[in-house]
Design a protein around this motif. Structure first.
Motif, short mmCIF file in Angstrom:
data_model
loop_
_atom_site.label_atom_id
_atom_site.label_comp_id
_atom_site.label_asym_id
_atom_site.label_seq_id
_atom_site.Cartn_x
_atom_site.Cartn_y
_atom_site.Cartn_z
N ALA A 56 0.76 -1.12 -0.03
CA ALA A 56 0.26 0.03 -0.08
C ALA A 56 0.94 1.22 0.08
O ALA A 56 0.54 2.25 -0.72
N GLY A 57 2.06 1.18 0.72
CA GLY A 57 2.83 2.52 0.98
C GLY A 57 3.48 2.90 -0.23
O GLY A 57 3.90 4.03 -0.65
N PHE A 58 3.87 1.91 -1.31
CA PHE A 58 4.91 2.28 -2.27
C PHE A 58 4.00 2.28 -3.64
O PHE A 58 4.70 2.33 -4.73
N THR A 59 2.90 1.93 -3.77
CA THR A 59 2.28 1.89 -4.93
C THR A 59 2.12 3.31 -5.90
O THR A 59 2.48 3.10 -7.07
N LEU A 60 1.94 4.26 -5.19
CA LEU A 60 1.74 5.64 -5.87
C LEU A 60 3.07 6.04 -6.43
O LEU A 60 3.40 6.38 -7.55
N LEU A 61 4.18 5.74 -5.82
CA LEU A 61 5.54 5.98 -6.13
C LEU A 61 5.87 5.03 -7.28
O LEU A 61 6.57 5.77 -8.27
N PHE A 62 5.68 3.74 -7.21
CA PHE A 62 6.28 3.10 -8.12
C PHE A 62 5.33 3.20 -9.70
O PHE A 62 5.84 3.10 -10.73
N GLY A 63 4.02 3.54 -9.39
CA GLY A 63 3.23 4.16 -10.41
C GLY A 63 3.67 5.27 -11.41
O GLY A 63 3.87 5.31 -12.61
N ARG A 64 4.48 6.03 -10.78
CA ARG A 64 4.89 7.18 -11.16
C ARG A 64 6.56 6.86 -11.74
O ARG A 64 6.78 7.22 -12.90
N VAL A 65 7.09 6.20 -11.09
CA VAL A 65 8.49 5.54 -11.70
C VAL A 65 8.12 4.74 -13.03
O VAL A 65 8.88 4.94 -13.98
#
Length: 467
Positions: A56-65
């Motif tokens: 849950a915590g890293f999904t938004l970051l990796f989506g942008r990456v």
């Protein structure tokens, strides 16, 4: 669909189904894993929490990456990490090794899910084909969560809990071999810099908020951990909004968050995932602690719910074509709310099983209609270069919902029935009934919010018959 699109869809859906299975496959096996590796009772929940926090915590970051460096590249890297971490988890000999594998699985999930969703939306043009693909994806994601409980019970009873990890390895290998030939790379022409302050604040904020809700379900809302983590998370998320207003290349542009379809579509999706996944938890308590069913029988009972979600996913695109996405969200939420509310009077006799199976099937259909409506709403009307961001937000919504639902409803049950695991069935049933009522009220509130604040996206109005 062309032949290539069909193979691409099968590959991406297979990967997303496996990711969904991983959320729940160990739930039934937790006591067995604990005994095998020497987990204390207090630390047993970290097998699930370690995965959920990272996912849950890293999904938004990796989506942008994935938007910046290539969606196929991030998708394949995530699948490789998932295969290796699953192998390590299956071979674990102590709690530390298992928890490290679960964290790695969660990080891989945070990379694979938004990248896979962005590849899915960019592989199909906006319209009926994309709606159909999103409907099937939603059905398999929800069915995968349910199937994980069934598969976990079967593998643990017939083989070993280690096969709950090993089953991922061949699937990951097939995807890694086939994806380069089927899926084209997808990235924007210009590559902006990564918004590091935004990434740090949003990831830290999400981790703190998810941990706070997990702590509330475990220790109560007034525990020092909960009272510390929740305001820290809220402060970090507020800082994230402030950072995004000034960032030259923001992780989530503020204009993006002003879109009504993005805000209210994701709100409806959050409610859909919070309520249905937590209902599985509540009915697990009911079947095992009140009616006395085994873990395997409980898992098999949820096959009916899984069938309902598959039906809802298959029908989702057709329903959207007939009545529009806004109406689909409202109808799906309404059906789910009524089906859930019908479970409030469940009693201590096994004669209530028929009502449970019927209500969970109908509720599964309604829930999946709402989820398909949410995915179409939250990703429509956007250019391809923003699809990673849109699907990253939608995937974050999904994973945060799956993570928060169980501790929220657990806190309601505990508040009514107490924290003792040996509570009498009728006492526990009172807590379950109250939590089911709260669950139904949340679904109804989501349907009302969709009716009040959403508009049908352009091109998603119902198809009307001509005279």
């Amino acid at each position: 669909m062309s032949a290539r699109q069909r193979w691409t869809l099968m590959l991406l859906l297979g990967a997303q189904f496996m990711i969904a299975v991983d959320f729940s496959i160990l739930n039934v096996a937790l006591p067995v894993v604990g005994r095998g590796l020497g987990f204390s009772l207090a630390n047993l929940q970290w097998i699930a929490t370690a995965f959920a926090l990272a996912a849950a915590g890293f999904t938004l970051l990796f989506g942008r990456v994935a938007d910046l460096f290539g969606r196929r590249r991030v998708f394949l890297a995530g699948m490789a990490v998932l295969g290796v971490s699953s192998l390590a988890g299956g071979l674990a000999t102590d709690p530390a090794m298992l928890l490290a594998a679960r964290v790695a699985q969660g990080l891989a999930t945070a990379a694979v899910t938004p990248a896979g969703m962005a590849l899915l939306t960019t592989s199909f043009p906006q319209g009926p084909l994309r709606d159909r693909a999103l409907g099937l994806n939603g059905a398999l994601m929800s069915a995968g969560f349910t199937a994980g409980a069934v598969l976990g019970g079967v593998l643990t009873d017939l083989l070993s809990w280690r096969w709950a990890f090993f089953v991922n390895v061949p699937v990951a290998a097939v995807v890694l071999l086939a994806a380069p030939a089927l899926i084209a790379e997808s990235r924007p022409a210009a590559r902006p810099r990564l918004d590091v302050p935004g990434a740090v604040t949003v990831t830290g904020g999400l981790l703190a908020v998810v941990y706070a809700f997990t702590s509330a379900g475990e220790r109560g809302w007034l525990s020092p951990v909960t009272l510390t983590a929740l305001p820290v998370g809220a402060a970090l998320l507020a800082a994230f909004v402030a950072v995004e207003r000034r960032a030259p290349a923001p992780l989530v542009p503020v204009r993006f968050l002003r879109r009504r379809s993005v805000v209210w579509g994701n709100a409806a999706g959050l409610i859909a995932f919070v309520t249905e996944t937590s209902l599985v938890f509540l009915m697990t308590l009911y079947l095992q602690k009140v009616l006395g069913f085994s873990a395997l029988a409980t898992g098999l009972a949820f096959g009916v719910l899984g069938a309902g979600t598959v039906v809802g996913g298959v029908l989702g695109a057709r329903v959207i074509g007939r009545i529009g996405t806004r109406a689909t969200l409202i109808v799906g939420g309404g059906v789910q709310a009524v089906a859930t509310a019908s479970l409030v009077p469940l009693g201590e006799g096994r004669g209530w099983l028929g009502l449970l199976l019927a209500a969970t099937f109908v509720g599964g259909v309604g829930n999946m209609l709402a989820i398909v409506g949410f995915m179409v709403t939250a990703t429509s009307g956007l250019p391809d270069e923003e699809q990673g961001l849109a699907t990253g937000l939608a995937t974050m919504t999904q994973q945060v919902g799956i993570t928060l639902g169980i501790p929220m409803m657990s806190a309601v049950v505990t508040a009514r029935a107490g924290a003792a695991s040996s509570a009498a069935p009728h006492v526990l049933l009172g807590g379950i009934s109250l939590a089911v009522l709260v669950n139904a009220a949340l679904v109804a509130a989501g349907a009302v919010a969709s009716a009040l604040f959403l508009r049908s996206p352009k091109g998603r109005e119902p198809v009307r018959a001509r005279g």
